[in-house]
Design a protein around this motif. Structure first.
Motif, PDB file in Angstrom:
ATOM      1  N   ALA A  75       0.650  17.489  16.130  1.00 45.02           N
ATOM      2  CA  ALA A  75      -0.477  18.023  15.370  1.00 45.02           C
ATOM      3  C   ALA A  75      -0.158  18.089  13.882  1.00 45.02           C
ATOM      4  CB  ALA A  75      -0.850  19.410  15.896  1.00 45.02           C
ATOM      5  N   ILE A  76       1.026  18.558  13.533  1.00 43.36           N
ATOM      6  CA  ILE A  76       1.413  18.668  12.117  1.00 43.36           C
ATOM      7  C   ILE A  76       1.505  17.281  11.493  1.00 43.36           C
ATOM      8  CG2 ILE A  76       3.175  19.458  10.502  1.00 43.36           C
ATOM      9  CD1 ILE A  76       1.535  21.701  11.876  1.00 43.36           C
ATOM     10  N   THR A  77       2.042  16.334  12.233  1.00 42.43           N
ATOM     11  CA  THR A  77       2.150  14.966  11.720  1.00 42.43           C
ATOM     12  C   THR A  77       0.776  14.376  11.446  1.00 42.43           C
ATOM     13  OG1 THR A  77       4.243  14.611  12.885  1.00 42.43           O
ATOM     14  CG2 THR A  77       3.009  12.650  12.218  1.00 42.43           C
ATOM     15  N   GLU A  78      -0.189  14.632  12.320  1.00 47.07           N
ATOM     16  CA  GLU A  78      -1.548  14.130  12.074  1.00 47.07           C
ATOM     17  C   GLU A  78      -2.151  14.774  10.831  1.00 47.07           C
ATOM     18  OE1 GLU A  78      -5.988  13.697  14.121  1.00 47.07           O
ATOM     19  OE2 GLU A  78      -4.397  14.752  15.199  1.00 47.07           O
ATOM     20  N   ILE A  79      -1.973  16.077  10.680  1.00 49.06           N
ATOM     21  CA  ILE A  79      -2.505  16.769   9.502  1.00 49.06           C
ATOM     22  C   ILE A  79      -1.879  16.193   8.232  1.00 49.06           C
ATOM     23  CG2 ILE A  79      -2.473  18.982   8.259  1.00 49.06           C
ATOM     24  CD1 ILE A  79      -2.740  20.345  11.022  1.00 49.06           C
ATOM     25  N   VAL A  80      -0.563  16.014   8.232  1.00 53.31           N
ATOM     26  CA  VAL A  80       0.130  15.484   7.057  1.00 53.31           C
ATOM     27  C   VAL A  80      -0.347  14.074   6.741  1.00 53.31           C
ATOM     28  CG1 VAL A  80       2.382  14.683   6.226  1.00 53.31           C
ATOM     29  CG2 VAL A  80       2.170  16.945   7.279  1.00 53.31           C
ATOM     30  N   ASN A  81      -0.440  13.226   7.760  1.00 52.19           N
ATOM     31  CA  ASN A  81      -0.822  11.830   7.523  1.00 52.19           C
ATOM     32  C   ASN A  81      -2.260  11.707   7.038  1.00 52.19           C
ATOM     33  OD1 ASN A  81       1.708  10.912   8.217  1.00 52.19           O
ATOM     34  ND2 ASN A  81       1.164  10.402  10.324  1.00 52.19           N
ATOM     35  N   ARG A  82      -3.141  12.543   7.559  1.00 53.56           N
ATOM     36  CA  ARG A  82      -4.526  12.475   7.115  1.00 53.56           C
ATOM     37  C   ARG A  82      -4.661  12.968   5.676  1.00 53.56           C
ATOM     38  NH1 ARG A  82      -8.750  13.677  11.988  1.00 53.56           N
ATOM     39  NH2 ARG A  82     -10.159  12.987  10.349  1.00 53.56           N
ATOM     40  N   PHE A  83      -3.870  13.966   5.313  1.00 53.83           N
ATOM     41  CA  PHE A  83      -3.901  14.402   3.921  1.00 53.83           C
ATOM     42  C   PHE A  83      -3.303  13.337   3.007  1.00 53.83           C
ATOM     43  CE2 PHE A  83      -1.958  16.705   0.306  1.00 53.83           C
ATOM     44  CZ  PHE A  83      -3.138  17.134  -0.293  1.00 53.83           C
ATOM     45  N   ALA A  84      -2.229  12.698   3.437  1.00 56.37           N
ATOM     46  CA  ALA A  84      -1.627  11.620   2.638  1.00 56.37           C
ATOM     47  C   ALA A  84      -2.628  10.486   2.427  1.00 56.37           C
ATOM     48  CB  ALA A  84      -0.365  11.105   3.325  1.00 56.37           C
ATOM     49  N   ASP A  85      -3.356  10.123   3.479  1.00 59.39           N
ATOM     50  CA  ASP A  85      -4.382   9.073   3.350  1.00 59.39           C
ATOM     51  C   ASP A  85      -5.459   9.474   2.346  1.00 59.39           C
ATOM     52  OD1 ASP A  85      -3.086   7.483   5.204  1.00 59.39           O
ATOM     53  OD2 ASP A  85      -4.353   8.091   6.891  1.00 59.39           O
ATOM     54  N   ALA A  86      -5.848  10.752   2.370  1.00 62.23           N
ATOM     55  CA  ALA A  86      -6.875  11.222   1.442  1.00 62.23           C
ATOM     56  C   ALA A  86      -6.395  11.129   0.000  1.00 62.23           C
ATOM     57  CB  ALA A  86      -7.262  12.664   1.784  1.00 62.23           C
ATOM     58  N   LEU A  87      -5.134  11.471  -0.230  1.00 61.92           N
ATOM     59  CA  LEU A  87      -4.586  11.350  -1.577  1.00 61.92           C
ATOM     60  C   LEU A  87      -4.536   9.891  -2.020  1.00 61.92           C
ATOM     61  CD1 LEU A  87      -1.606  13.887  -1.833  1.00 61.92           C
ATOM     62  CD2 LEU A  87      -3.740  13.908  -3.121  1.00 61.92           C
ATOM     63  N   ARG A  88      -4.167   9.020  -1.114  1.00 63.01           N
ATOM     64  CA  ARG A  88      -4.128   7.588  -1.468  1.00 63.01           C
ATOM     65  C   ARG A  88      -5.510   7.084  -1.855  1.00 63.01           C
ATOM     66  NH1 ARG A  88      -1.043   7.314   3.362  1.00 63.01           N
ATOM     67  NH2 ARG A  88       1.199   7.298   2.925  1.00 63.01           N
ATOM     68  N   ARG A  89      -6.539   7.524  -1.122  1.00 60.65           N
ATOM     69  CA  ARG A  89      -7.886   7.081  -1.448  1.00 60.65           C
ATOM     70  C   ARG A  89      -8.311   7.545  -2.834  1.00 60.65           C
ATOM     71  NH1 ARG A  89      -8.735   8.069   4.170  1.00 60.65           N
ATOM     72  NH2 ARG A  89      -9.523  10.184   3.765  1.00 60.65           N
ATOM     73  N   MET A  90      -7.703   8.624  -3.321  1.00 64.04           N
ATOM     74  CA  MET A  90      -7.984   9.091  -4.677  1.00 64.04           C
ATOM     75  C   MET A  90      -7.163   8.335  -5.718  1.00 64.04           C
ATOM     76  SD  MET A  90      -8.309  13.248  -4.302  1.00 64.04           S
ATOM     77  CE  MET A  90      -8.779  13.443  -6.011  1.00 64.04           C
ATOM     78  N   GLY A  91      -6.214   7.548  -5.253  1.00 71.74           N
ATOM     79  CA  GLY A  91      -5.402   6.761  -6.180  1.00 71.74           C
ATOM     80  C   GLY A  91      -3.960   7.203  -6.290  1.00 71.74           C
ATOM     81  N   ALA A  92      -3.538   8.149  -5.479  1.00 71.24           N
ATOM     82  CA  ALA A  92      -2.160   8.627  -5.545  1.00 71.24           C
ATOM     83  C   ALA A  92      -1.218   7.634  -4.884  1.00 71.24           C
ATOM     84  CB  ALA A  92      -2.047   9.991  -4.868  1.00 71.24           C
ATOM     85  N   ASN A  93       0.018   7.613  -5.371  1.00 68.36           N
ATOM     86  CA  ASN A  93       1.053   6.761  -4.789  1.00 68.36           C
ATOM     87  C   ASN A  93       1.909   7.626  -3.863  1.00 68.36           C
ATOM     88  OD1 ASN A  93       2.877   4.737  -4.208  1.00 68.36           O
ATOM     89  ND2 ASN A  93       4.015   4.979  -6.135  1.00 68.36           N
ATOM     90  N   VAL A  94       1.562   7.630  -2.586  1.00 68.45           N
ATOM     91  CA  VAL A  94       2.280   8.441  -1.600  1.00 68.45           C
ATOM     92  C   VAL A  94       3.137   7.517  -0.750  1.00 68.45           C
ATOM     93  CG1 VAL A  94       2.063  10.015   0.345  1.00 68.45           C
ATOM     94  CG2 VAL A  94       0.456  10.176  -1.558  1.00 68.45           C
ATOM     95  N   ASP A  95       4.431   7.773  -0.748  1.00 68.79           N
ATOM     96  CA  ASP A  95       5.389   6.956   0.000  1.00 68.79           C
ATOM     97  C   ASP A  95       5.396   7.423   1.461  1.00 68.79           C
ATOM     98  OD1 ASP A  95       7.589   5.728   1.147  1.00 68.79           O
ATOM     99  OD2 ASP A  95       8.852   5.931  -0.637  1.00 68.79           O
ATOM    100  N   GLN A  96       4.773   6.646   2.341  1.00 62.97           N
ATOM    101  CA  GLN A  96       4.682   7.042   3.744  1.00 62.97           C
ATOM    102  C   GLN A  96       6.047   7.106   4.414  1.00 62.97           C
ATOM    103  OE1 GLN A  96       1.757   8.018   5.269  1.00 62.97           O
ATOM    104  NE2 GLN A  96       3.112   8.718   6.898  1.00 62.97           N
TER     105      GLN A  96
END
Length: 413
Positions: free
Chosen positions: A375-396
């Motif tokens: 559950a925590i991994t899904e929450i983290v990954n979905r937030f990371a995806d949202a930041l990327r869509r805003m233009g952030a450089n998130v290292d998966q």
């Protein structure tokens, strides 16, 4: 007249990752849905209420006889607890976020005279109430409480234990001790802490009244029973002075749960039509809490909040909260001011995170009943995806390594 028939309402499954309500456990939902049709005086419904009352005392960690559930949400329990505050009563209230601020408004309304209500009925400035404003993002400390009670010498003092608006834990020990020293009756909003933190309310004798909710740590739907616990001193004060309410008067509400004149009796003596479905769900949620154990659940929240916290920090966010069921933070500096945009985009995708409801605007991600690495991994990954869509450089790969290392370390320990 031809009434328009709207299409059937279908609410999709979403990932509830905000400050609450939390995801209800499938066992609780099953208990709610499988309960038979029964009126509020049916024997099993009454037995469920008696057992729920006893389980609540264990969960609160108290010998208070006046421990029961108020039908509704946390606001219902808070309104019941605040009902002993009468016009002209001297009150000190501590506010460090949205919800303690609303609680303080409630107390100003309760303590206002007729003249003060007539001047501004929705936002009265009760002369007998002092609100101590603590900056957003800061906690109410023992020193702040001591100074205020020493100066103002009130009858009542109020504090939120966990302020969900800013994600801050306030000093419960310091509050209780100061109330004892100054012979003040403390009132605590435990809406966000009950069922999440491991504490026993009898360890805090300066507090006379406690109110919580069903939809957060107890995880039992928003509209079942909101836990409340009151000391004998509170009840004596209420009995001596009365309250301007019938429905939420704690003495009458207690009779509904078979508590009369400070004693448990065979059945209730106050008519409140309620739902066997709600009793079944509430009973099951309390059983779940006791089966897991508060110490185990509290440790689980601490473990998983740390994983979420470390992940959002790795993405460049600044965390300002210290709760274990909720992370409150500022976005990376390059995206400051776009918090609402991000939250709305996430919610449109079925990812239910929240902004703060008062300035400064921050992002809130909660983990109520999301206590697994998956559950925590899904929450983290979905937030990371949202930041990327805003233009952030998130290292998966960095995020994946961080989460894997955190859970490997926890498992080894």
């Amino acid at each position: 007249m031809n009434a328009h028939i709207f299409p059937r309402l279908e609410i999709p499954e979403t990932l509830a990752a905000g400050p609450g309500p939390g995801n209800t456990d499938p066992r609780v939902l099953a208990a709610f849905a499988s309960a038979g049709v029964a009126d509020h005086m049916q024997g099993d419904v009454l037995r469920g209420m008696v057992e729920s009352k006893l389980m609540l005392r264990s969960i609160w960690g108290t010998q208070n006889t006046y421990t029961f559930g108020v039908a509704g949400t946390g606001w219902s329990a808070l309104d019941s607890m605040f009902s002993a505050v009468m016009p002209g009563d001297k009150v000190v209230a501590f506010s460090n976020g949205t919800f303690s601020g609303i609680d303080a408004l409630t107390l100003r309304i309760k303590a206002s005279t007729r003249e003060e209500l007539a001047a501004d009925s929705l936002n009265p400035q009760a002369a007998s109430v002092t609100v101590i404003e603590v900056p957003h993002g800061s906690s109410v400390t023992a020193e702040i409480v001591e100074a205020a009670l020493s100066e103002h010498k009130p009858k009542w003092a109020f504090m939120a234990h966990w302020e969900t608006g800013s994600g801050r834990i306030n000093d419960l020990r310091g509050f209780s001790d100061a109330c004892e020293r100054h012979d003040v009756m403390g009132l605590i909003d435990a809406v966000s802490s009950l069922g999440v933190e491991d504490f026993s309310i009898d360890d805090f004798p300066g507090v006379a009244g406690w109110a919580s909710c069903p939809q957060k740590g107890i995880c039992c739907l928003p509209l079942t029973y909101a836990p409340i616990s009151l000391t004998d001193r509170y009840i004596e004060t209420l009995r001596a002075n009365g309250a301007y309410t019938y429905v939420h008067n704690p003495i009458f509400e207690a009779r509904h749960w078979g508590i009369v004149d400070g004693q448990d009796v065979e059945k209730g003596g106050y008519h409140r039509t309620h739902s066997g479905y709600a009793v079944a769900a509430f009973h099951e949620s309390l059983r779940l809490t006791l089966e897991e154990g508060l110490s185990q659940r509290a440790a689980s929240y601490t473990k998983h909040e740390k994983a979420l916290r470390e992940a959002v920090i790795a993405m460049g966010c600044n965390v300002t909260s210290n709760m274990t069921s909720l992370v409150v933070f500022n976005l990376p500096e390059a995206f400051a001011g776009r918090e609402m945009e991000l939250v709305q985009a996430c919610r449109a995708e079925g990812f239910g995170i929240w902004p703060t409801l008062s300035a400064p605007v921050q992002v809130r991600i909660g983990i109520l009943n999301q206590l697994t690495p998956v559950a925590i991994t899904e929450i983290v990954n979905r937030f990371a995806d949202a930041l990327r869509r805003m233009g952030a450089n998130v290292d998966q790969s960095e995020i994946d390594t961080l989460l894997k290392g955190h859970y490997a370390q926890v498992q080894a320990a």
